[in-house]
Design a protein around this motif. Structure first.
Motif, PDB file in Angstrom:
ATOM      1  N   ASP A   1       0.759  -1.136   0.186  1.00 17.94           N
ATOM      2  CA  ASP A   1      -0.126  -0.114   0.039  1.00 17.94           C
ATOM      3  C   ASP A   1       0.807   1.077   0.134  1.00 17.94           C
ATOM      4  O   ASP A   1       0.387   2.418  -0.546  1.00 17.94           O
ATOM      5  N   ILE A   2       2.060   1.165   0.751  1.00 17.59           N
ATOM      6  CA  ILE A   2       2.927   2.280   0.518  1.00 17.59           C
ATOM      7  C   ILE A   2       4.161   2.092  -0.120  1.00 17.59           C
ATOM      8  O   ILE A   2       5.168   2.897  -0.148  1.00 17.59           O
ATOM      9  N   SER A   3       4.100   1.155  -0.780  1.00 11.28           N
ATOM     10  CA  SER A   3       5.689   0.803  -1.674  1.00 11.28           C
ATOM     11  C   SER A   3       6.560   0.564  -1.074  1.00 11.28           C
ATOM     12  O   SER A   3       7.728   1.483  -1.687  1.00 11.28           O
ATOM     13  N   THR A   4       6.683  -0.030   0.344  1.00 12.30           N
ATOM     14  CA  THR A   4       7.808   0.312   1.063  1.00 12.30           C
ATOM     15  C   THR A   4       8.102  -1.229   1.681  1.00 12.30           C
ATOM     16  O   THR A   4       7.505  -2.007   1.932  1.00 12.30           O
ATOM     17  N   GLY A   5       9.634  -1.693   1.513  1.00 13.59           N
ATOM     18  CA  GLY A   5       9.941  -2.636   1.885  1.00 13.59           C
ATOM     19  C   GLY A   5      11.040  -2.417   3.144  1.00 13.59           C
ATOM     20  O   GLY A   5      11.822  -1.257   3.405  1.00 13.59           O
ATOM     21  N   VAL A   6      10.734  -3.411   4.330  1.00  8.54           N
ATOM     22  CA  VAL A   6      11.651  -3.310   5.267  1.00  8.54           C
ATOM     23  C   VAL A   6      12.529  -4.847   5.493  1.00  8.54           C
ATOM     24  O   VAL A   6      11.903  -5.890   5.453  1.00  8.54           O
ATOM     25  N   ASN A   7      13.835  -4.506   5.328  1.00 10.63           N
ATOM     26  CA  ASN A   7      14.744  -5.766   5.591  1.00 10.63           C
ATOM     27  C   ASN A   7      15.699  -5.653   6.908  1.00 10.63           C
ATOM     28  O   ASN A   7      16.009  -4.691   7.388  1.00 10.63           O
ATOM     29  N   VAL A   8      15.263  -6.986   7.799  1.00 13.60           N
ATOM     30  CA  VAL A   8      16.140  -6.845   8.977  1.00 13.60           C
ATOM     31  C   VAL A   8      16.846  -8.209   9.143  1.00 13.60           C
ATOM     32  O   VAL A   8      16.240  -8.983   8.539  1.00 13.60           O
ATOM     33  N   SER A   9      18.006  -8.084   9.548  1.00  7.53           N
ATOM     34  CA  SER A   9      19.103  -9.383   9.629  1.00  7.53           C
ATOM     35  C   SER A   9      19.640  -9.253  11.001  1.00  7.53           C
ATOM     36  O   SER A   9      19.854  -8.490  11.456  1.00  7.53           O
ATOM     37  N   TYR A  10      19.693 -10.380  11.741  1.00  5.86           N
ATOM     38  CA  TYR A  10      20.250 -10.592  12.917  1.00  5.86           C
ATOM     39  C   TYR A  10      21.479 -11.696  12.997  1.00  5.86           C
ATOM     40  O   TYR A  10      20.963 -12.928  12.574  1.00  5.86           O
ATOM     41  N   ALA A  11      22.509 -11.559  13.379  1.00  7.68           N
ATOM     42  CA  ALA A  11      23.432 -12.626  13.298  1.00  7.68           C
ATOM     43  C   ALA A  11      23.993 -12.818  14.703  1.00  7.68           C
ATOM     44  O   ALA A  11      24.348 -11.498  15.332  1.00  7.68           O
ATOM     45  N   LEU A  12      24.303 -14.030  15.142  1.00  6.25           N
ATOM     46  CA  LEU A  12      24.792 -13.949  16.544  1.00  6.25           C
ATOM     47  C   LEU A  12      25.816 -15.324  16.264  1.00  6.25           C
ATOM     48  O   LEU A  12      25.636 -16.308  15.676  1.00  6.25           O
ATOM     49  N   ALA A  13      27.226 -15.267  16.976  1.00  5.00           N
ATOM     50  CA  ALA A  13      28.020 -16.121  16.837  1.00  5.00           C
ATOM     51  C   ALA A  13      28.749 -16.222  18.069  1.00  5.00           C
ATOM     52  O   ALA A  13      28.974 -15.245  18.776  1.00  5.00           O
TER      53      ALA A  13
END
Length: 678
Positions: free
Chosen positions: A559-571
């Motif tokens: 609806d708002i032509s918006t993307g959200v990308n989230v990444s989480y890395a744990l080591a």
């Protein structure tokens, strides 16, 4: 180079297939439980047997497209960094390249249309990873095989990154980038008869302005600056032939000062300039219904000029004759020529079976100097290989291969068997077993001083189970690797090192449960030890973490032509050592770093600047923060000469920011972006 420019493009484009190569139909949508028996289809990303399976790299590895991996937050448009979100890959923040299943970065090789891409990254800088030279949008398919790969490829003890270039672009298009630290332009022209195309591109990046605004630990006195120009030409020859040519030239310059670990009054300088030229020509054609030929030619020239210096507070060079300062003023300048010729023939047999065989020749020549010592190295490596696809039963297939190599420099032969078996348990699940021997020449840095070294080798044993259904994918894989003839410094190099790596990996991806959302979760357990280089005994290498987990989430709001990308890395923490030479290599100190934890966030919003040019205008804004929480990352320690002081190896800055604008004319990606749900 233009890694941040690419980042904008990547965060705004769709995921085309899932990370395990789920095929798409002509509209770009995933087929819903469609089964076609006894026929083969050539799809956009990979060649698959619809409704069947293959005991091959594509069956075992993680097959994906550029968009699939490169839209993961935190990768900065670098393919190697993007693949760190897949199982088996270590989260390395202080070096470039892929560290896979207990292997060093040089044990992973990249191949473009079958030929080796020998210098994929800009010259190394201590403690700061350098970006990739290649544009990921050149490829329609990316196959990352983390073990047990095909006999058609060699000289990689750990894994192979197999890249298949685009044949022809969809349409003619042009792009322009104008940002404070990055500028670039590109053009792709498709002929009216849709049988040929050409493209040009130029990118320039200078991070001086950014580094002056965001505090950094190194004091940069040069760049970092990267320049790249590229060109491509593609033409269909006849009904089934395709000829492709790609050329890229790049230059980089980085210079920085850091406090000297052995003297509070002095600083250590490091400057590196690199020039690289690479060209690749590939041709494929079919002869009748039963024969196919694929050929490739590649040439690259790589020059690296490195200067190490010791300076005072006024940046005047200081030369001290005593240890440890004696070796802190040094330089090297080495030029490397590399060429490869390759041909592969495929004979298709009844029952969807085939035999492939071929040969390739590698030529390597290094010439230059290091610390006033002249260097010359020439090697001819010849290889012949063959493998067959055999269907033992209607639900059991095998790929049996053999690779023979000879190196003129080491005067050694190697014979590497490869075996892969697949057992389809149901229409949705499969069991795979793989075994192989993999050889690799020692690094040239060792061969400069010792030509009597042996080929290093690794034996792979891999077992996995996969289930793919309803836009969900699950894989569990166990492996065991045995290393032999690794290079060991005594202090002269010898090939008597060894090691092992074993582990279990989990991968789950879901594009079904939540609307307009794609997410995956990976977990890697790694147990590895090596007795190599200056290790006085068998130790866990400093790049290996026993536990690694990643979560990648991509959510699109149509609806708002918006993307959200989230990444989480744990080591889990990595080991570190203080190893010094005192009548032999001795271990004086050791420990484990704090756990690695990083959250990355990328946002993108699409718009159209020219409404009248509908379907030809694709523009947008993007912003991102890497290490959003500002977590302190420690990758290891550098020790002083006497071991009394140590300095942590950390990120140049606690966070990395980016905001920018991108525009392209010729292709509207909006429908792709929405239909594929990111």
């Amino acid at each position: 180079m233009a890694k941040y420019i690419r980042w904008i493009f990547l965060t705004m484009l769709p995921t085309i297939v899932n990370a395990q190569g789920l095929p798409k139909d002509s509209a770009g949508k995933a087929p819903q439980d469609t089964v076609v028996r006894g026929t083969s289809r050539s799809l956009k990303q990979v060649t698959v047997n619809a409704g069947a399976f293959e005991a091959s790299d594509k069956a075992k590895g993680a097959s994906l497209t550029p968009m699939d991996a490169l839209t993961v937050a935190g990768n900065n448009g670098d393919l190697s960094q993007a693949l760190r979100s897949l199982p088996g890959v270590q989260q390395i923040g202080d070096q470039e390249g892929l560290f896979v299943r207990g292997g060093t970065s040089d044990e992973t090789k990249q191949f473009i249309d079958g030929t080796l891409f020998k210098y994929p990254n800009y010259p190394a800088v201590p403690g700061i990873p350098q970006g990739a030279r290649i544009n990921p949008f050149l490829f329609k398919g990316i196959l990352f095989s983390s073990g047990g790969y095909s006999a058609l490829y060699g000289q990689a003890m750990s894994s192979a990154l197999i890249l298949e270039s685009v044949d022809l672009p969809e349409k003619s298009s042009a792009s322009l980038y104008l940002f404070p630290s990055n500028q670039g332009a590109g053009l792709q022209h498709l002929a009216k008869d849709n049988r040929s195309s050409y493209g040009l591109g130029f990118n320039y990046s200078n991070q001086s302005l950014y580094n002056s605004l965001v505090p950094h630990v190194p004091d940069y006195f040069l760049g970092p600056a990267y320049v790249e120009g590229n060109a491509n030409f593609r033409i269909k020859t006849g009904r089934t032939g395709m000829l492709k040519v790609y050329t890229v030239w790049s230059h980089s310059a980085v210079g920085m000062y850091n406090p000297d670990i052995d003297s509070a009054a002095l600083r250590s300088g490091y400057q590196v300039k690199g020039d690289n030229f690479y060209t690749n020509l590939s041709y494929r054609n079919s002869f009748g219904e039963h024969w196919k030929m694929e050929t490739g030619l590649a040439y690259s020239y790589n020059k690296v000029n490195t200067i190490r210096s010791l300076v005072d507070e006024s940046k005047n060079t200081v030369v001290l004759p005593e240890l440890p300062f004696l070796a802190k003023n040094a330089s090297s300048n080495i030029g490397s020529d590399f060429a490869q010729a390759r041909v592969v023939f495929t004979r298709f047999l009844p029952g969807v079976q085939a035999i492939r065989f071929g040969a390739e020749q590698f030529y390597t020549k290094d010439k230059g100097y290091t610390n006033d010592s002249a260097i010359t190295l020439t090697d001819q490596l010849s290889a012949a290989f063959a493998e067959g696809d055999i269907y033992i039963a209607h639900n059991v297939a095998a790929k049996v291969g053999l690779r023979l190599e000879h190196t003129s420099l080491l005067k050694q032969w190697s014979l590497a068997p490869r075996l892969s078996i697949g057992w389809r348990l149901s229409e949705e699940s499969q069991l795979n077993l793989a075994y192989g021997i993999f050889y690799q020449e020692p690094l040239n840095d060792f061969l400069y001083h010792n030509r009597t070294l042996s080929l290093s080798q690794a034996a792979h044993y891999v077992l996995n189970y996969t289930r793919r259904a309803h836009n969900r994918f699950f894989r569990v894989e166990a492996y065991y690797k045995i290393y032999d003839h690794l290079v060991k410094l005594l202090p002269q190099s010898e090939s008597n090192g060894n090691g092992y790596a074993k582990g279990v990996e989990l991968f789950f991806r879901d594009k079904k449960t939540f609307k307009n959302m794609d997410y995956w979760v990976t977990y890697t357990f790694l147990d590895t030890k090596r007795d190599y280089l200056n290790f006085p005994m068998e130790l866990k290498p400093g790049f290996a973490s026993p536990h690694t987990m990643t979560i990648a989430v991509k959510k699109f709001f149509p609806d708002i032509s918006t993307g959200v990308n989230v990444s989480y890395a744990l080591a889990a923490g990595r080991p570190y050592y203080d190893i010094r030479f005192n009548n032999g290599w001795q271990l004086y100190d050791e420990g484990t770093t704090k756990p690695y934890s990083v959250v990355n966030l990328h946002l993108s919003h699409m718009l159209s600047l020219f409404p009248k040019w509908r379907h030809k205008d694709f523009s947008g804004f993007a912003l991102g923060v890497n290490n959003l929480l500002g977590t302190k990352q420690v990758f290891g320690y550098n020790y002083s000469y006497n071991g009394q002081h140590r300095v942590p190896i950390m990120l140049p800055s606690s966070r990395t920011y980016f905001i920018g604008f991108f525009m392209t004319l010729g292709i509207d990606r909006t429908d792709d972006f929405i239909n594929n749900n990111l």
